[in-house]
Design an enzyme around this catalytic site. Structure first.
Site, mmCIF file in Angstrom:
data_model
loop_
_atom_site.group_PDB
_atom_site.id
_atom_site.type_symbol
_atom_site.label_atom_id
_atom_site.label_comp_id
_atom_site.label_asym_id
_atom_site.label_seq_id
_atom_site.Cartn_x
_atom_site.Cartn_y
_atom_site.Cartn_z
ATOM 1 N N ASP A 16 -11.602 -11.025 17.899
ATOM 2 C CA ASP A 16 -11.959 -12.106 18.824
ATOM 3 C C ASP A 16 -10.778 -13.050 19.056
ATOM 4 O OD1 ASP A 16 -13.676 -13.500 20.502
ATOM 5 O OD2 ASP A 16 -14.388 -14.808 18.890
ATOM 6 N N HIS A 33 -6.372 -9.551 26.608
ATOM 7 C CA HIS A 33 -6.984 -8.270 26.204
ATOM 8 C C HIS A 33 -5.910 -7.192 26.053
ATOM 9 C CE1 HIS A 33 -10.880 -10.010 26.545
ATOM 10 N NE2 HIS A 33 -10.866 -10.126 27.862
ATOM 11 N N LEU A 127 -6.954 8.461 8.708
ATOM 12 C CA LEU A 127 -7.759 7.259 8.945
ATOM 13 C C LEU A 127 -8.903 7.544 9.919
ATOM 14 C CD1 LEU A 127 -7.956 4.069 8.667
ATOM 15 C CD2 LEU A 127 -6.714 3.998 10.840
HETATM 16 C C1 IPE Z 1 -17.673 -10.539 19.941
HETATM 17 O O1 IPE Z 1 -16.925 -11.525 20.552
HETATM 18 C C2 IPE Z 1 -17.480 -9.220 20.621
HETATM 19 C C3 IPE Z 1 -16.160 -8.622 20.508
HETATM 20 C C4 IPE Z 1 -15.135 -9.085 19.860
HETATM 21 C C5 IPE Z 1 -16.019 -7.374 21.184
HETATM 22 P P1 IPE Z 1 -17.525 -12.496 21.666
HETATM 23 O O2 IPE Z 1 -16.421 -13.356 22.116
HETATM 24 O O3 IPE Z 1 -18.240 -11.704 22.696
HETATM 25 O O4 IPE Z 1 -18.610 -13.317 20.833
HETATM 26 P P2 IPE Z 1 -19.299 -14.721 21.160
HETATM 27 O O5 IPE Z 1 -19.863 -14.612 22.550
HETATM 28 O O6 IPE Z 1 -18.246 -15.770 21.084
HETATM 29 O O7 IPE Z 1 -20.330 -14.899 20.101
HETATM 30 C C1 IPE Z 2 -12.532 -10.625 22.247
HETATM 31 O O1 IPE Z 2 -11.818 -11.683 22.804
HETATM 32 C C2 IPE Z 2 -12.519 -9.397 23.113
HETATM 33 C C3 IPE Z 2 -13.805 -9.106 23.772
HETATM 34 C C4 IPE Z 2 -14.925 -9.732 23.571
HETATM 35 C C5 IPE Z 2 -13.804 -8.017 24.711
HETATM 36 P P1 IPE Z 2 -12.513 -12.725 23.777
HETATM 37 O O2 IPE Z 2 -12.363 -12.236 25.182
HETATM 38 O O3 IPE Z 2 -13.906 -12.992 23.366
HETATM 39 O O4 IPE Z 2 -11.607 -13.990 23.561
HETATM 40 P P2 IPE Z 2 -12.109 -15.508 23.497
HETATM 41 O O5 IPE Z 2 -13.138 -15.585 22.406
HETATM 42 O O6 IPE Z 2 -12.666 -15.839 24.837
HETATM 43 O O7 IPE Z 2 -10.873 -16.266 23.166
HETATM 44 MG MG MG Z 3 -14.714 -14.344 22.078
#
Ligand code: IPE
Ligand code: IPE
Ligand code: MG
Length: 241
Positions: A16, A33, A127
Site C-alpha cells: 500500500d 503503481h 520461490l
Molecule cells: C489494499 O489497499 C489493497 C491493495 C494493496 C491491493 P487499499 O488502498 O485498497 O486499502 P484501503 O482502501 O485504504 O483500506
Molecule cells: C496500493 O496503493 C495499490 C493498490 C491498491 C492497487 P494505493 O493505490 O492504495 O496507494 P495509496 O494508499 O492511495 O497511497
Molecule cells: Mg491504499
C-alpha cells in the site's frame, strides 16, 4: 554457537502507498503503481537468499473496482505489461507464480495473461509467488463455503480451510502492510489468524531489501504462542505446572 534467527517461511504483504508516493512528487497515481512493480521485483529477488519460501502479495482488491475507471484500467495495463516483461525472468529464476482471486469480472485479455504466466512457471520449484488480484478475504470464505454446500460437505474448520483459494500452501507466518495504515482491508482474513503483523510507515515504492531485513529482525524477536503460555512455548517445563 550463534543462535539461528527464526525466519518466516511465508510472508504476505499489503503493498500500500503507491498513490501517495506519486502525489508527494506531483506525479499521477499511475506513476506510483509503476514504481510499485519495481519494489515488488526487488522483494521477489530478495526472498530466496533470506530463506523465504512463499511470498503472497495483495495487488488488487475486490473493492479496488470502486476507484476511478482510468485508474482501474491503468492497473490492468500495468499488470499486462509487468507479466510480458517479467515472466521470462521469473521462469529462469525458478519462481512459481500463481494468481489468487476471482477470475470473473476480469477481461478475456487479463485472464489469458494470468493463465499464460501461471502455465509458464508451473514446473518451477523455487520461490512460490502468489499474487492476490481481484481478491477479497470475504469472497474467499464465502465462495469456499458455497462450494462445500453445493457438494454437500459438512462445514468444519478443516473442510473450509481446504476449500479456500490458498489451500495449496501454509498460512502466512508474517503479514506486512506498508503505507502506514493499520488495517487488513479484506486481505487473507482466515489465513492471517495467527500471522505476526507488521505495519511499516514506508510507502510501498520505497520498500527495499533493507526495509525487509528490518522487518525480519523484528519478526525474529516475536514469540508465537498460538494460545499457549510463554513457558510452554519456550519449553520451560518447570514453570508450567
Ligand atoms: C489494499 O489497499 C489493497 C491493495 C494493496 C491491493 P487499499 O488502498 O485498497 O486499502 P484501503 O482502501 O485504504 O483500506
Ligand atoms: C496500493 O496503493 C495499490 C493498490 C491498491 C492497487 P494505493 O493505490 O492504495 O496507494 P495509496 O494508499 O492511495 O497511497
Ligand atoms: Mg491504499
Amino acid at each position: 554457537m550463534a543462535e539461528q534467527l527464526s525466519v518466516p517461511r511465508h510472508i504476505a504483504i499489503v503493498m500500500d502507498g503507491n498513490g501517495r508516493w506519486a502525489s508527494k512528487r506531483y506525479m499521477p497515481r499511475i506513476a506510483g503503481h509503476k514504481q510499485g512493480v519495481d519494489a515488488l521485483k526487488r522483494i521477489v529477488s530478495a526472498c530466496p537468499s533470506r530463506n523465504i519460501e512463499i511470498l503472497t502479495v495483495f495487488a488488487f482488491s475486490s473493492e479496488n473496482w470502486s476507484r476511478p475507471v482510468e485508474e482501474v484500467s491503468a492497473l490492468m495495463d500495468i499488470l499486462a505489461m509487468a507479466l510480458s516483461r517479467e515472466v521470462p525472468k521469473l521462469k529462469r529464476d525458478g519462481v512459481r507464480l500463481r494468481f489468487v482471486g476471482a477470475r470473473e469480472g476480469l477481461s478475456e485479455r487479463t485472464k489469458a495473461g494470468l493463465e499464460q504466466a501461471e502455465a509458464a512457471t508451473a514446473d518451477n520449484s523455487g520461490l512460490s509467488l502468489n499474487v492476490c488480484f481481484n481478491y477479497g478475504g470475504r469472497w474467499d470464505i464465502a465462495s469456499a463455503a458455497a462450494r462445500l454446500a453445493t457438494a454437500g460437505t459438512p462445514i468444519t474448520e478443516a473442510s473450509l480451510s481446504s476449500a479456500l483459494s490458498m489451500a495449496f500452501c501454509a498460512d502466512p507466518d508474517l503479514l506486512i502492510r506498508t503505507g502506514n495504515e493499520m488495517r487488513l482491508s479484506n486481505f487473507l482474513l482466515w489465513q492471517s489468524a495467527y500471522s505476526e503483523l507488521y505495519f511499516s510507515d514506508l510507502l510501498w515504492p520505497d520498500f527495499d531489501e533493507a526495509a525487509l531485513d528490518a522487518v525480519l529482525l523484528a519478526y525474529a524477536s516475536r514469540e508465537r504462542r498460538f494460545g499457549k503460555t510463554s513457558d510452554q512455548v519456550s519449553g520451560n517445563s518447570a514453570a508450567t505446572t
